[in-house]
Design an enzyme around this catalytic site. Structure first.
Site, PDB file in Angstrom:
ATOM      1  N   ARG A  31     -10.124  -6.801  17.383  1.00  0.00           N
ATOM      2  CA  ARG A  31     -10.785  -7.941  18.010  1.00  0.00           C
ATOM      3  C   ARG A  31      -9.918  -8.421  19.166  1.00  0.00           C
ATOM      4  O   ARG A  31      -8.674  -8.467  19.042  1.00  0.00           O
ATOM      5  CB  ARG A  31     -10.944  -9.100  17.009  1.00  0.00           C
ATOM      6  CG  ARG A  31     -12.027  -8.904  15.969  1.00  0.00           C
ATOM      7  CD  ARG A  31     -13.430  -8.930  16.596  1.00  0.00           C
ATOM      8  NE  ARG A  31     -14.490  -8.842  15.619  1.00  0.00           N
ATOM      9  CZ  ARG A  31     -15.097  -7.705  15.256  1.00  0.00           C
ATOM     10  NH1 ARG A  31     -14.750  -6.550  15.798  1.00  0.00           N
ATOM     11  NH2 ARG A  31     -16.086  -7.720  14.377  1.00  0.00           N
ATOM     12  N   ASP A  80     -10.735  -1.661  23.332  1.00  0.00           N
ATOM     13  CA  ASP A  80     -12.177  -1.568  23.076  1.00  0.00           C
ATOM     14  C   ASP A  80     -12.751  -2.964  22.853  1.00  0.00           C
ATOM     15  O   ASP A  80     -13.958  -3.122  22.717  1.00  0.00           O
ATOM     16  CB  ASP A  80     -12.433  -0.691  21.841  1.00  0.00           C
ATOM     17  CG  ASP A  80     -13.923  -0.507  21.570  1.00  0.00           C
ATOM     18  OD1 ASP A  80     -14.668  -0.295  22.545  1.00  0.00           O
ATOM     19  OD2 ASP A  80     -14.348  -0.589  20.397  1.00  0.00           O
ATOM     20  N   HIS A 110     -16.528  -2.392  23.569  1.00  0.00           N
ATOM     21  CA  HIS A 110     -16.688  -2.609  22.121  1.00  0.00           C
ATOM     22  C   HIS A 110     -17.656  -1.589  21.505  1.00  0.00           C
ATOM     23  O   HIS A 110     -18.734  -1.944  21.008  1.00  0.00           O
ATOM     24  CB  HIS A 110     -17.167  -4.044  21.848  1.00  0.00           C
ATOM     25  CG  HIS A 110     -16.851  -4.499  20.450  1.00  0.00           C
ATOM     26  ND1 HIS A 110     -16.576  -5.798  20.115  1.00  0.00           N
ATOM     27  CD2 HIS A 110     -16.767  -3.800  19.272  1.00  0.00           C
ATOM     28  CE1 HIS A 110     -16.356  -5.891  18.815  1.00  0.00           C
ATOM     29  NE2 HIS A 110     -16.460  -4.691  18.280  1.00  0.00           N
ATOM     30  N   ARG A 130       0.803  -1.230   0.000  1.00  0.00           N
ATOM     31  CA  ARG A 130       0.000   0.000   0.000  1.00  0.00           C
ATOM     32  C   ARG A 130       0.840   1.286   0.000  1.00  0.00           C
ATOM     33  O   ARG A 130       0.632   2.179   0.857  1.00  0.00           O
ATOM     34  CB  ARG A 130      -0.942   0.035   1.199  1.00  0.00           C
ATOM     35  CG  ARG A 130      -1.897  -1.141   1.298  1.00  0.00           C
ATOM     36  CD  ARG A 130      -2.911  -0.877   2.392  1.00  0.00           C
ATOM     37  NE  ARG A 130      -3.644  -2.059   2.772  1.00  0.00           N
ATOM     38  CZ  ARG A 130      -4.674  -2.579   2.108  1.00  0.00           C
ATOM     39  NH1 ARG A 130      -5.111  -1.992   1.017  1.00  0.00           N
ATOM     40  NH2 ARG A 130      -5.272  -3.667   2.533  1.00  0.00           N
ATOM     41  N   GLY A 154     -16.541   0.793  19.140  1.00  0.00           N
ATOM     42  CA  GLY A 154     -15.843   1.441  18.015  1.00  0.00           C
ATOM     43  C   GLY A 154     -16.764   2.098  17.006  1.00  0.00           C
ATOM     44  O   GLY A 154     -16.553   3.242  16.604  1.00  0.00           O
ATOM     45  N   SER A 155     -17.802   1.403  16.595  1.00  0.00           N
ATOM     46  CA  SER A 155     -18.676   1.960  15.551  1.00  0.00           C
ATOM     47  C   SER A 155     -19.934   2.598  16.134  1.00  0.00           C
ATOM     48  O   SER A 155     -20.857   2.946  15.397  1.00  0.00           O
ATOM     49  CB  SER A 155     -19.078   0.847  14.568  1.00  0.00           C
ATOM     50  OG  SER A 155     -19.900  -0.113  15.223  1.00  0.00           O
TER      51      SER A 155
HETATM   52  O1  LIG Z   1     -17.017  -5.570  13.190  1.00  0.00           O
HETATM   53  C1  LIG Z   1     -17.607  -4.535  13.478  1.00  0.00           C
HETATM   54  O2  LIG Z   1     -18.458  -4.030  12.736  1.00  0.00           O
HETATM   55  C2  LIG Z   1     -17.309  -3.805  14.763  1.00  0.00           C
HETATM   56  O3  LIG Z   1     -16.479  -4.495  15.579  1.00  0.00           O
HETATM   57  C3  LIG Z   1     -18.589  -3.431  15.500  1.00  0.00           C
HETATM   58  O4  LIG Z   1     -19.304  -2.552  14.757  1.00  0.00           O
END
Ligand SMILES: O=C(O)[C@H](O)CO
Length: 347
Positions: A265, A289, A313, A208, A315-316
């Site tokens: 993860r 997280d 968890h 990249r 993150g999103s």
């Molecule tokens: O894999 C994902 O989407 C995140 O870990 C959670 O949204």
């Protein structure tokens, strides 16, 4: 003519009824493993499918999943659902699609789905910014000891301003190593850049170079990243190659001031080795997280340490992101049921 008209009307009525009935009976069925995914996604599905959902805001129990998935055309799942051969067997031959509301899909046996011609949808891209933002928030909370400092305000530990009290380690002039340099890794790098690090490095299988040039990052091998980084940020997928790649040997190579951040993860880390590295001050601190398991048990030794920040968890977890993830998951299902190209398919 006037006599015929009522007969025609009668005929039209029964035809309409027939069409309605046959459309209803041909409605495809979708099982959704959470009741509280954003309604905009569920509404998209409800327009043309029979939708049933699990009733509680907790993972659907395995036996309930195995029961509910029977005879369904599609399965809308999340990352806490293990979708393996047993689930696919229970679903039966009608199942055409498994669509997960996540970018990660390690909870799905993709090989097994492929073998059976079941298509797998996921939600990349949409959560890249939210996850990169959370990674920065976690990094800054960890390196500037925000939670530790905040506690002092409430527990009387804040006696006075003091010259070296609650000092952390700044990003400025530091060396940041990213493990993984996909979409999320690149966005993390671009957000770290304004903090003026001395060098951003990344470790990946794919070079990249163009993406790296945009954030002035240099590709290094795993060992160099471990040995020279002040911050190590994990943003790779969990695969058999990355499983517990951060083990005792890896922590042993890190600098004593290294701050370890993981928003990918929990499975990429040997958590006992991380505990030992933090407890013995082999490394400075960690921000997580993601953990193994999730939720992290309240008696986990990690939670007894001062030099760690653990988040659940998230993150999103940005409202607009989660809404769009719900819609993409639904659109992936609709596309698969129509035999069209999915918005994001695991191939
Ligand atoms: O894999 C994902 O989407 C995140 O870990 C959670 O949204």
């Amino acid at each position: 003519m006037y006599k015929i008209q009522p007969r025609l009307t009668q005929h039209a009525k029964s035809l309409a009824q027939f069409i309605r009935k046959s459309t209803m009976s041909s409605l495809q069925s979708v099982y959704v493993t959470r009741p509280d995914v954003d309604v905009s996604g569920l509404d998209l599905l409800r327009k043309s499918c029979n939708v049933t959902t699990w009733s509680q805001s907790l993972p659907v129990p395995r036996d309930e999943l195995l029961r509910q998935v029977q005879g369904k055309d599609a399965l809308y799942c999340v990352l806490t659902d293990k979708i393996d051969a047993a689930v696919l067997d229970a679903a039966g031959e009608k199942l055409k699609c498994v669509s997960t509301m996540s970018v990660g899909f390690e909870h799905i046996d993709v090989q097994e789905c492929k073998k059976r011609g079941i298509r797998v949808g996921y939600t990349p891209d949409v959560l890249t910014d939210a996850t990169a933002e959370l990674t920065l928030a976690l990094l800054l909370a960890t390196n500037r000891r925000l939670f530790e400092a905040n506690k002092q305000v409430y527990n009387g530990g804040w006696k006075s301003w003091a010259p070296m009290w609650m000092c952390g380690q700044g990003l400025k002039n530091s060396r940041v190593g990213l493990y993984g340099f996909g979409r999320i890794g690149q966005e993390i790098a671009s957000r770290i850049l304004p903090f003026k690090p001395a060098q951003i490095t990344y470790t990946t299988r794919t070079a990249r170079p163009e993406e790296a040039a945009k954030v002035n990052a240099r590709r290094v091998d795993f060992d160099e990243m471990l040995c020279l980084s002040d911050f190590i940020v994990i943003c790779c997928a969990l695969t058999p190659e990355t499983k517990e790649i951060f083990n005792a040997a890896a922590f042993e190579k890190m600098k004593a001031n290294c701050i370890f951040i993981n928003t990918s993860r929990g499975g990429v880390v040997d958590q006992n080795a991380l505990y030992d590295a933090l407890h013995s001050k082999r490394i400075l601190a960690a921000g997580l997280d993601v953990t193994t398991p999730e939720p992290l048990p309240l008696d986990s030794p990690l939670l007894k340490l001062d030099n760690i920040v653990v988040l659940p968890h998230i993150g999103s977890a940005d409202i607009e992101t989660r809404k769009e993830m719900s819609r993409i998951t639904a659109r992936n299902i609709l596309a698969a049921l129509k035999g069209c190209e999915m918005e994001a398919e695991v191939i």
